[in-house]
Design an enzyme around this catalytic site. Structure first.
Site, PDB file in Angstrom:
ATOM      1  N   HIS A 287       8.661  86.068 107.804  1.00 18.75           N
ATOM      2  CA  HIS A 287       9.377  87.340 107.628  1.00 18.75           C
ATOM      3  C   HIS A 287       8.371  88.491 107.492  1.00 18.75           C
ATOM      4  O   HIS A 287       8.426  89.473 108.236  1.00 18.75           O
ATOM      5  CB  HIS A 287      10.275  87.257 106.389  1.00 18.75           C
ATOM      6  CG  HIS A 287      10.974  88.538 106.067  1.00 18.75           C
ATOM      7  ND1 HIS A 287      12.300  88.750 106.362  1.00 18.75           N
ATOM      8  CD2 HIS A 287      10.540  89.706 105.506  1.00 18.75           C
ATOM      9  CE1 HIS A 287      12.647  89.972 106.000  1.00 18.75           C
ATOM     10  NE2 HIS A 287      11.594  90.579 105.473  1.00 18.75           N
ATOM     11  N   GLU A 288       7.458  88.346 106.548  1.00 17.12           N
ATOM     12  CA  GLU A 288       6.506  89.441 106.304  1.00 17.12           C
ATOM     13  C   GLU A 288       5.573  89.641 107.499  1.00 17.12           C
ATOM     14  O   GLU A 288       5.202  90.764 107.818  1.00 17.12           O
ATOM     15  CB  GLU A 288       5.707  89.194 105.020  1.00 17.12           C
ATOM     16  CG  GLU A 288       6.553  89.076 103.744  1.00 17.12           C
ATOM     17  CD  GLU A 288       7.506  90.240 103.492  1.00 17.12           C
ATOM     18  OE1 GLU A 288       7.319  91.331 104.077  1.00 17.12           O
ATOM     19  OE2 GLU A 288       8.464  90.064 102.710  1.00 17.12           O
ATOM     20  N   HIS A 291       7.038  91.920 109.956  1.00 16.72           N
ATOM     21  CA  HIS A 291       6.783  93.337 109.636  1.00 16.72           C
ATOM     22  C   HIS A 291       5.365  93.737 110.066  1.00 16.72           C
ATOM     23  O   HIS A 291       5.143  94.833 110.576  1.00 16.72           O
ATOM     24  CB  HIS A 291       6.884  93.578 108.123  1.00 16.72           C
ATOM     25  CG  HIS A 291       8.278  93.604 107.577  1.00 16.72           C
ATOM     26  ND1 HIS A 291       9.261  94.429 108.064  1.00 16.72           N
ATOM     27  CD2 HIS A 291       8.838  92.928 106.542  1.00 16.72           C
ATOM     28  CE1 HIS A 291      10.370  94.246 107.348  1.00 16.72           C
ATOM     29  NE2 HIS A 291      10.147  93.339 106.437  1.00 16.72           N
ATOM     30  N   HIS A 294       5.228  94.375 113.675  1.00 22.00           N
ATOM     31  CA  HIS A 294       5.895  95.639 113.991  1.00 22.00           C
ATOM     32  C   HIS A 294       4.916  96.806 113.757  1.00 22.00           C
ATOM     33  O   HIS A 294       4.879  97.768 114.519  1.00 22.00           O
ATOM     34  CB  HIS A 294       7.122  95.785 113.081  1.00 22.00           C
ATOM     35  CG  HIS A 294       8.206  96.663 113.616  1.00 22.00           C
ATOM     36  ND1 HIS A 294       9.309  96.984 112.878  1.00 22.00           N
ATOM     37  CD2 HIS A 294       8.365  97.306 114.796  1.00 22.00           C
ATOM     38  CE1 HIS A 294      10.102  97.772 113.593  1.00 22.00           C
ATOM     39  NE2 HIS A 294       9.549  97.985 114.756  1.00 22.00           N
TER      40      HIS A 294
END
Ligand SMILES: [Zn+2]
Length: 489
Positions: A287-288, A291, A294
């Site tokens: 998940h992290e 980010h 991104h």
């Protein structure tokens, strides 16, 4: 005020002392090297690895209750005061700006557009998860009755993790300690990077010359596989230590600006167990890292739109989508490449882990719905007391409100960035699951990966999220995959 709030949670000095008998069921690894008090009791602070060690494993209910209650009191009265003041100031600000509520003032610049659209969405979520939540709670209660022999046993909040783990062990034979043994720290990080670099056509190289703020921290450079051009850098700060931020997050330290020739830098901060990853930690890692990608693969013209500089109710979509890569066989097939000497990934364990994920969806999304509904309730035209409102809303849930607990005092999201925005986690998951569906049965489809990199990650907030997603999907987004996921069918 937000900084003070975070500091009060981070600097909680509470240590709880438990005798060996009170810790029955705890894993030996959680006790080795643990500090003891003068009476020989083991001392536990309130970090996540300690939370898991007790809440998932300790059979003595009184111990779980004591630890859980202390955990829910982090931040204390001081933070309740800070949150109340913030909510008051937000309403004043919104009204000075000519809006009736802080929610309206904020959400008009988001995908949702209006507070009422959010309320409607949350009601729809509630309708889909309510029955599943009750069913799951009932199964946990039955498990408590069976294992305590008390036919009148009542399920309490400090029982939920424990019986959930127990049930997963019994029903799906998923033992999180076995999972941890399967995913040792360093090979797992290397594997995740291998998956990511294959998918997006980039290379990661550890750069030991990058200055770090603590000896555990590692710095990496990112290069384009085609052409070898340097793109960006990121840091991994993986393990807990005193005074460190207590949650998992990705921080975009420096955003890209193509016009200024500025390359991005992001930092991943987590509090993982050093002994390897369990199922939840594995999901958090991906998940992290979603980010981070991104942030560091972004190629926007202006820094304002860089990477995660998207609308707040879209920002979670790339990270939520990427969680799937932590559990798919196509991605796991790459594990042996990075660690030929590791224990081969047991496909049966992965199947069981994936089956066990289905259990707990009702509990999880009902809780998310509650947080979001509370957040919205704080930011209406009428000023309310955050703690009192929380007690009322949580009081209406099947497990009720436990007097003495103060979730609002340590729920940092509403103090620092997600105010009138917590709903965004579920709102963006609608798009995350829709985009994930585009990869179909092969999440390692590099053509799709390249397309996603170019059309979503690189473009940051240059266009409205719905336009970006439509570009990527080549159709209008749909909430079908999301509602299928949260209702369990
Ligand atoms: Zn996130």
């Amino acid at each position: 005020m937000s900084q003070d709030f975070a500091r009060n949670v981070r600097d909680t000095k509470t240590k709880l002392a438990f005798s060996e008998a009170a810790l029955q069921g705890v894993l030996p690894s959680a006790l080795s090297n643990r500090a003891k008090d003068a009476q020989g009791n083991y001392l536990f602070g309130l970090d996540y690895p300690e939370y898991d060690a007790i809440m998932n494993n300790v059979q003595v209910e009184a111990t779980r209750k004591e630890f859980w209650t202390a955990f829910q009191q982090r931040g204390g009265q001081e933070n309740l005061g800070l949150l109340k003041e913030a909510v008051t100031l937000r309403l004043e600000l919104a009204q000075l700006m000519g809006d009736t509520s802080f929610a309206d003032w904020t959400i008009k610049r988001r995908m949702a557009g209006k507070a009422v659209a959010v309320t409607r969405f949350l009601e729809e979520v509630q309708g889909k998860v309510e029955a599943l939540e009750r069913k799951e709670l009932d199964e946990l209660r039955v498990e408590k009755v069976a294992s305590t022999g008390d036919k009148d046993a009542v399920l309490k909040r400090w029982d939920v993790s424990f019986y959930q783990q127990r049930l997963k062990k019994l029903r799906y034979s998923v033992d999180q300690n076995e999972v941890r043994g399967q995913f040792p720290t360093d090979p797992t990080i290397a594997w995740m990077m291998q998956v990511t670099s294959t998918l997006y056509g980039v290379q990661f190289k550890e750069n030991k010359t990058l200055p770090v703020w603590q000896s555990d921290v590692r710095g990496y450079d990112v290069f384009d596989t085609a052409g070898g051009k340097y793109l960006s850098s990121f840091y991994l700060d993986l393990f807990p230590r005193d005074g460190k931020y207590k949650h998992a997050a990705a921080f975009p330290v420096r955003g890209v600006s193509m016009v200024a020739g500025r390359t991005p830098v992001s930092v991943l901060v987590t509090n993982f167990n050093r002994e390897g990853f369990d199922q939840r930690e594995l999901e958090t890692l991906f998940h992290e890292f979603g980010h981070i990608m991104h942030g560091v693969l972004s190629k926007t013209r202006y820094v304002l739109n860089a990477g995660t500089g998207v609308k707040r109710d879209f920002v979670e979509a790339p990270s939520q989508m990427y969680e799937e890569w932590s559990r798919r066989p196509e991605a796991l097939a790459l594990f042996a490449q990075v660690c030929p000497t590791c224990k081969p990934i047991d496909p049966k364990l992965i199947e069981r882990m994936n089956a066990s994920r289905a259990f707990g969806k009702g509990l999880q999304y009902a809780r998310q719905r509650l947080y979001a509904a509370w957040d919205m309730a704080l930011h209406t035209p009428t000023l309310v007391d955050p703690m009192q409102t929380w007690a009322e809303l949580e009081g209406k849930t099947p497990l009720g409100f436990e007097p003495g607990t103060m979730v609002p005092a340590n729920f940092g999201h509403i103090m620092g960035g997600y105010q009138a925005g917590y709903y965004g986690y579920m709102w963006s998951e609608v798009l995350a699951l829709d985009m994930r569906a585009a990869f179909g049965t092969n999440v390692m489809d590099t053509k799709m990966g390249a397309r996603y990199r170019t059309l979503i990650l690189e473009r940051g907030g240059e266009h409205a999220p719905s336009a970006l997603v439509e570009d990527f999907l080549q159709r209008k987004p749909s909430s079908e995959a999301f509602f299928r996921e949260i209702s369990g069918h």
